[in-house]
Design an enzyme around this catalytic site. Structure first.
Site, PDB file in Angstrom:
ATOM      1  N   LYS A 270       0.841  -1.303  -0.118  1.00  0.00           N
ATOM      2  CA  LYS A 270       0.152  -0.059  -0.150  1.00  0.00           C
ATOM      3  C   LYS A 270       1.155   1.355  -0.064  1.00  0.00           C
ATOM      4  O   LYS A 270       0.368   2.271  -0.516  1.00  0.00           O
ATOM      5  CB  LYS A 270      -0.793   0.018   1.305  1.00  0.00           C
ATOM      6  CG  LYS A 270      -1.768  -1.299   1.311  1.00  0.00           C
ATOM      7  CD  LYS A 270      -2.800  -1.273   0.442  1.00  0.00           C
ATOM      8  CE  LYS A 270      -3.929  -2.213   0.929  1.00  0.00           C
ATOM      9  NZ  LYS A 270      -3.734  -3.478   1.095  1.00  0.00           N
TER      10      LYS A 270
HETATM   11  C1  LIG Z   1      -4.211  -4.738   0.529  1.00  0.00           C
HETATM   12  C2  LIG Z   1      -3.640  -5.995   0.696  1.00  0.00           C
HETATM   13  C3  LIG Z   1      -3.900  -7.147  -0.353  1.00  0.00           C
HETATM   14  C4  LIG Z   1      -5.237  -7.107  -1.180  1.00  0.00           C
HETATM   15  O1  LIG Z   1      -5.096  -5.817  -2.142  1.00  0.00           O
HETATM   16  P1  LIG Z   1      -6.455  -5.572  -2.839  1.00  0.00           P
HETATM   17  O2  LIG Z   1      -6.049  -4.285  -3.542  1.00  0.00           O
HETATM   18  O3  LIG Z   1      -7.452  -4.965  -1.897  1.00  0.00           O
HETATM   19  O4  LIG Z   1      -6.906  -6.376  -3.757  1.00  0.00           O
HETATM   20  C5  LIG Z   1      -3.101  -8.336  -0.472  1.00  0.00           C
HETATM   21  N1  LIG Z   1      -2.179  -8.267   0.368  1.00  0.00           N
HETATM   22  C6  LIG Z   1      -1.731  -7.292   1.171  1.00  0.00           C
HETATM   23  C7  LIG Z   1      -0.539  -7.701   1.963  1.00  0.00           C
HETATM   24  C8  LIG Z   1      -2.505  -6.159   1.483  1.00  0.00           C
HETATM   25  O5  LIG Z   1      -2.135  -5.256   2.222  1.00  0.00           O
END
Ligand SMILES: *Cc1c(COP(=O)(O)O)cnc(C)c1O
Length: 497
Positions: free
Chosen positions: A113
């Site tokens: 993120k």
């Molecule tokens: C947010 C997240 C996901 C999922 O990603 P999306 O964009 O919501 O599909 C997968 N793995 C981790 C570690 C995350 O933080």
């Protein structure tokens, strides 16, 4: 470039307006108003370039209203060495001729993120300036664990902004929770919600949709915006790393320019994989997007059978950031594939009313021409962490392990030998409890504190504990608020006094 709503009942807007608003006023999500294609000379010209230079070339056509040198400064700050511990920003780890992990977790919160949320504050404050927005921007976030911390880090002490994060009280890992409740900064607010991620997300969506609340906040000088992947400004930075992985493969002579790759994406809210879809649309030679889900396999069922069914209980798993039943960004895909806002409105209406909808055969066919999907159960995930560590000497987190498991199923089902990149979405140290349980004996970890566990994992694997996770236990808890699902509005009013 201009942006339109997936529900077709809102005016088209500039990128800045889409980013400031977060969500379209008709309840839809903003998508590019025309298909953007990056020509292959432009892409191949980025082979020897840095991540920042690649990002600049790829993102500028999506956000033409920002001055090029401005965007460059923002990118250089967001992806600087102070913020990303690896000089390549998103290095590729090769485990065989055909299989690569792209490590998206070298940023300040140890999950992918950060790639979006380190840049978003610049995009957002830049948009506010472009739109002569005077109000203070209050970023509202519902998090399954990683978005919350990444938003807090990205926006802390950014002038003209406040951040409010709601996380499910029992739905996040110990480290994730600790990271959030110890967050420092003058403009940050954190609250636990008694419920799961879907409760927190629907609470936040309700707040966005409440005009009375909106007016009250406006009178106090605030304007709400979102740092969830419903916001285009959150999604667009993620397009870059798909191209970047590809360019790395070409540069290392693993593929000739123009030949295809697959990506495996551990998926929850469908934001990350949707960025992959836009990369493919823009000209990346991407054959299959492999959507990996955990026990909450709503998306796998949808991609296989065309029926979206959120009317099942949410299960807590070792990959909590994917414990989601309502994957918001799927709406963008449905619009992109059908171009038909009326149909999207119909499906989303059914979803809201019945937690269920089924797409027609041709849309289902379109989905399956790009995506493939399968799930990984909890035991499979644990086994994948252990096997990857023993046989490839490489430690992965549970989300990435869901990806690896599903990749195995994909190859078994299709015999496709196309080189494949698994997006490694979090550092294994961020989910140290489940990772330790997967690779160590119970007696080695019994009674250990979080901090000690990190050290044991580091010693066992020879990999350093990311700076982002060190010293967490010494930090004072600064946020104690716990609220019910229906107290979220009150809480926002309380925070934004
Ligand atoms: C947010 C997240 C996901 C999922 O990603 P999306 O964009 O919501 O599909 C997968 N793995 C981790 C570690 C995350 O933080």
């Amino acid at each position: 470039m201009f942006y339109i709503s997936t529900r077709g009942r809102a005016e088209s807007v500039s990128g800045s307006a889409a980013i400031i608003t977060g969500m379209a006023p008709d309840g839809g999500l903003y998508v590019p108003g025309k298909q953007l294609h990056l020509n292959s000379d432009l892409i191949s010209g980025l082979e020897a370039k840095s991540y920042v230079e690649r990002a600049l070339a790829i993102l500028q056509p999506y956000l033409p209203e920002f001055d090029r040198s401005c965007l460059q400064d923002w990118l250089a700050a967001a992806y600087s060495r102070e913020r990303f511990a690896h000089p390549a920003v998103v290095p590729l780890h090769r485990t065989s001729e055909k299989l690569f992990f792209q490590e998206l977790w070298h940023g300040p919160t140890a999950a992918f993120k950060d790639l979006a949320l380190q840049l978003l504050p610049y995009l957002l404050t830049g948009s506010a300036e472009a739109m002569s927005e005077k109000a203070e921007i209050a970023i509202l976030v519902a998090t399954s664990g990683d978005t919350g911390k990444a938003a807090l880090e990205g926006f802390r002490d950014v002038p003209g902004t406040r951040v409010i994060v709601f996380f499910p009280e029992k739905g996040v890992s110990t480290v994730q929770k600790r990271q959030m409740i110890t967050q420092e900064g003058q403009n940050v607010h954190v609250a636990a919600v008694r419920g799961n991620f879907d409760d927190a997300q629907s609470g936040v969506k309700e707040i966005f949709g409440d005009p009375v609340l909106g007016r009250t906040l406006a009178a106090r000088g605030f304007r709400l915006s979102s740092a969830n992947s419903i916001n285009w400004g959150r999604l667009v930075p993620q397009i870059t790393y798909y191209f970047s992985a590809y360019l790395d493969l070409v540069q290392e002579n693993i593929l000739p320019f123009g030949s295809a790759v697959n990506f495996v994406v551990p998926t929850g809210n469908f934001g990350n994989i949707m960025a992959g879809f836009y990369a493919r649309r823009a000209g990346l030679p991407l054959r299959r997007l492999i959507c990996a889900t955990n026990t909450n396999d709503v998306l796998t069922r949808f991609i296989r059978g065309g029926a979206y069914d959120a009317g099942r209980p949410l299960v807590r798993t070792a990959s909590p950031s994917m414990d989601i039943l309502i994957s918001s960004n799927l709406e963008r895909l449905l619009f992109e594939l059908t171009g038909n806002a009326a149909r999207v409105r119909g499906w989303m209406g059914e979803l809201a009313a019945n937690r269920h909808y089924t797409v027609d055969a041709s849309t289902r066919q379109e989905v399956r021409s790009v995506f493939w999907s399968d799930r990984a159960g909890e035991a499979e995930t644990t086994a994948a962490i252990a096997r990857c560590f023993r046989h490839r000497n490489y430690l992965i987190d549970p989300h990435t392990a869901v990806g690896l498991t599903v990749y195995g199923k994909y190859v078994a089902a299709t015999a496709d030998q196309t080189p494949t990149v698994i997006l490694s979405t979090a550092s294994p140290f961020k989910f140290n409890e489940s990772v330790a349980r997967s690779i160590l004996e119970p007696r080695q970890i019994r009674g250990l504190t979080e901090e000690e566990l990190l050290e044991v994992l580091a010693a066992e694997t020879g990999q350093p504990v990311p700076a982002a996770l060190r010293g967490l236990n010494q930090k004072p808890v600064l946020h104690h608020t716990v609220v019910g699902r229906h107290e979220m509005k009150e809480t926002v009013l309380d925070f934004l006094k």
